[in-house]
Design an enzyme around this catalytic site. Structure first.
Site, PDB file in Angstrom:
ATOM      1  N   GLU A 175       0.825  -1.292  -0.163  1.00  0.00           N
ATOM      2  CA  GLU A 175       0.228   0.058  -0.049  1.00  0.00           C
ATOM      3  C   GLU A 175       0.322   1.452  -0.047  1.00  0.00           C
ATOM      4  O   GLU A 175       1.794   1.702   0.478  1.00  0.00           O
ATOM      5  CB  GLU A 175      -1.247   0.392   0.788  1.00  0.00           C
ATOM      6  CG  GLU A 175      -1.695  -1.632   0.955  1.00  0.00           C
ATOM      7  CD  GLU A 175      -2.840  -1.144   2.343  1.00  0.00           C
ATOM      8  OE1 GLU A 175      -3.802  -1.198   2.553  1.00  0.00           O
ATOM      9  OE2 GLU A 175      -2.038  -1.163   4.059  1.00  0.00           O
ATOM     10  N   HIS A 208      -6.111 -11.678   5.347  1.00  0.00           N
ATOM     11  CA  HIS A 208      -5.904 -11.326   3.178  1.00  0.00           C
ATOM     12  C   HIS A 208      -4.054 -12.444   3.261  1.00  0.00           C
ATOM     13  O   HIS A 208      -4.653 -13.553   1.507  1.00  0.00           O
ATOM     14  CB  HIS A 208      -5.338  -9.887   3.119  1.00  0.00           C
ATOM     15  CG  HIS A 208      -6.762  -9.130   3.680  1.00  0.00           C
ATOM     16  ND1 HIS A 208      -7.630  -9.936   3.624  1.00  0.00           N
ATOM     17  CD2 HIS A 208      -6.800  -7.733   3.905  1.00  0.00           C
ATOM     18  CE1 HIS A 208      -8.124  -8.322   3.859  1.00  0.00           C
ATOM     19  NE2 HIS A 208      -7.457  -7.076   3.918  1.00  0.00           N
TER      20      HIS A 208
END
Length: 512
Positions: free
Chosen positions: A241, A265
């Site tokens: 990110e 995730h």
């Protein structure tokens, strides 16, 4: 009506595959706790509008938001019109008005009731009145709220007589902060809802590429025979990110990258990559195989964490603040300095298919580019007659642009000596398919309304993930070492590159 009837009837509109859901759903009441919050306004309501626009909601389905906002139905509809309309394509004003007409709002504060305060009882009574006489409709209670509220919410629903055999509950991540807390939440929710009624959501499993991974493996004859340690050198799973944690450090100080991203995730992506072919086309068969992967992970305990894991924290660089000084956050504490915003792990799976194949997991904030991808690095050919060749590589991109690339060796045009060059065979979903690719929450909400649990986590799956993560957390917490600093905007701490470099490997970085 028994809980089993919930599953039995859902088969009427799942005729093809557990990964497919019919566009026609039964009428339902979808109750969203935290219905005016960030998740609801940014993800859930836009996804539900797309479901409505595409004809995947029955005309009678209602969406009921619950929050402490004290809003009327018209107030809530006005808020959605102002906050959500700009996020979705409203090319049919009549359709938008129809969607707004589905919306209702009920004010309630579960915190008061949990502490023995009955002043909010009218809110629960209002919800009961709204649902009265609709016991045969499907009821979906979506808990877009902190995990500490899951148990109290479910108890209040039961006390108000709102849980029916046709009800189900959706739990957002994170499900606890360790194995003990996850079990407590599972026990509290499980005391009210049967396991078949509990949908633990991980939006990464709704991404098109993740499901295409299963199709790529199990519907194509050429790939599965080489999907093992004889032909694969290693696997990399990256979720990077560019954003930091402005205004969110209060949450991140208690979570960190390992809890926030890896436990759910990245481990889900690992399971989908490494699972065995299901024995049958059955909803539970896929989840059974995922659990087996988690149970086969080699434990990382004590000093092994120093060898097989890396943690980092971003510092100020290139005009971007460091983690400890993000704007809008609370003042940094000693605990803040120990929080990882980057995590990398070398994982191994102890079974015949994957013995000796490392799986490298990596996630971080303030990275140079936003990307989520799975990279399967194949071994070199046993004997090459051409100089300069490189091993084949399969890249599955989850974001920002979903697609699949198979990197093969090809001859560069020209006379003279043969020169090789790696070239990609590329499948871009956006370019190949003319239909709009649905967002992850659209697919998952459609599956919830259709009572299809395939892409949701079972209790044993969640607890197996925590069982593997907990020893790593314990090793980090007992260590005197702080997370390794890395400049904001970089590819992470040096230790992450050394993690692969010790075996002569390197991270796959997407070409600019």
């Amino acid at each position: 009506m028994s809980v089993l009837s919930l599953v039995d009837r859902s088969s009427e509109y799942l005729p093809v595959s557990p990964l497919s859901t019919s566009a026609t759903a039964y009428a339902a009441d979808l109750v969203v706790f935290g219905g005016t919050g960030d998740l609801s306004m940014r993800k859930l309501l836009p996804a539900l509008y797309h479901c409505d626009r595409d004809g995947r909601l029955s005309p009678e389905t209602r969406i009921i938001a619950m929050s402490r906002g004290g809003l009327t139905d018209d107030d809530f509809r006005g808020k959605v019109d102002a906050d959500v309309r700009g996020q979705v394509p409203v090319d049919d004003p009549g359709g938008w008005r129809r969607f707004l007409g589905r919306l209702h709002h009920v004010s309630v504060d579960v915190g008061r009731r949990a502490s023995g305060d009955d002043t909010d009882l009218p809110g629960w009574n209002a919800l009961a009145a709204l649902l009265a006489g609709q016991e045969e409709r499907d009821r979906v209670f979506y808990l877009a709220s902190p995990p500490r509220t899951f148990g109290p919410f479910c108890r209040e629903l039961a006390a108000a007589g709102l849980v029916t055999p046709r009800s189900r509950v959706v739990l957002e991540k994170p499900l606890g902060h360790d194995l003990v807390s996850a079990r407590r939440i599972n026990d509290e929710v499980g005391a009210i809802f049967d396991e078949r009624q509990i949908f633990r959501i991980d939006h990464y499993l709704g991404k098109e590429t993740v499901q295409n991974l299963l199709v790529l493996r199990f519907a194509n004859a050429f790939l599965e025979p080489i999907w093992n340690s004889l032909w694969i050198d290693h696997v990399q799973i990256t979720v990077a990110e560019t954003v930091g944690t402005p205004g969110r450090r209060g949450y991140y100080d208690h979570a960190g990258a390992l809890r926030d991203m890896v436990q759910n995730h990245l481990l889900q992506l690992l399971c989908m990559t490494a699972m065995e072919p299901p024995a049958r086309n059955d909803r539970e068969a896929i989840r059974d195989e995922k659990v087996k992967v988690l149970q086969s992970l080699l434990p990382i305990t004590g000093t092994e964490a120093d060898r097989f894991t890396v943690r980092g924290q971003y510092t100020e660089a290139a005009g971007m603040p460091g983690y400890l000084h993000e704007p809008g956050s609370t003042p940094p504490t000693e605990a803040s300095s120990r929080v990882e915003t980057f995590a990398a792990i070398r994982a191994e799976i102890r079974n015949w298919r994957w013995a000796g194949v490392p799986f490298y997991l990596r996630t971080g904030k303030r990275m140079p580019r936003r990307t989520s991808e799975i990279v399967v690095q194949f071994k070199d050919v046993p004997h090459s007659i051409f100089p300069g060749g490189t091993p084949n590589r399969l890249v599955l991109r989850l974001q920002p642009e979903e697609g699949i690339e198979l990197h093969i060796m090809a001859k560069e045009p020209g006379a003279g000596e043969v020169a090789l060059k790696p070239v990609p065979l590329s499948l871009s979903f956006g370019e190949t398919f003319t239909t709009r690719v649905p967002e992850a929450y659209e697919r998952l909400l459609t599956d919830v309304l259709a009572a299809n649990p395939t892409l949701f986590m079972r209790r044993d799956e969640v607890e197996a993930a925590w069982r593997w993560i907990d020893p790593i957390l314990a090793a980090w917490e007992s260590s005197a070492e702080l997370p390794e600093p890395y400049p904001a905007g970089s590819t992470g701490p040096a230790g992450a590159h050394e993690l692969l470099g010790r075996s002569g490997r390197a991270w796959h970085e997407e070409e600019a």
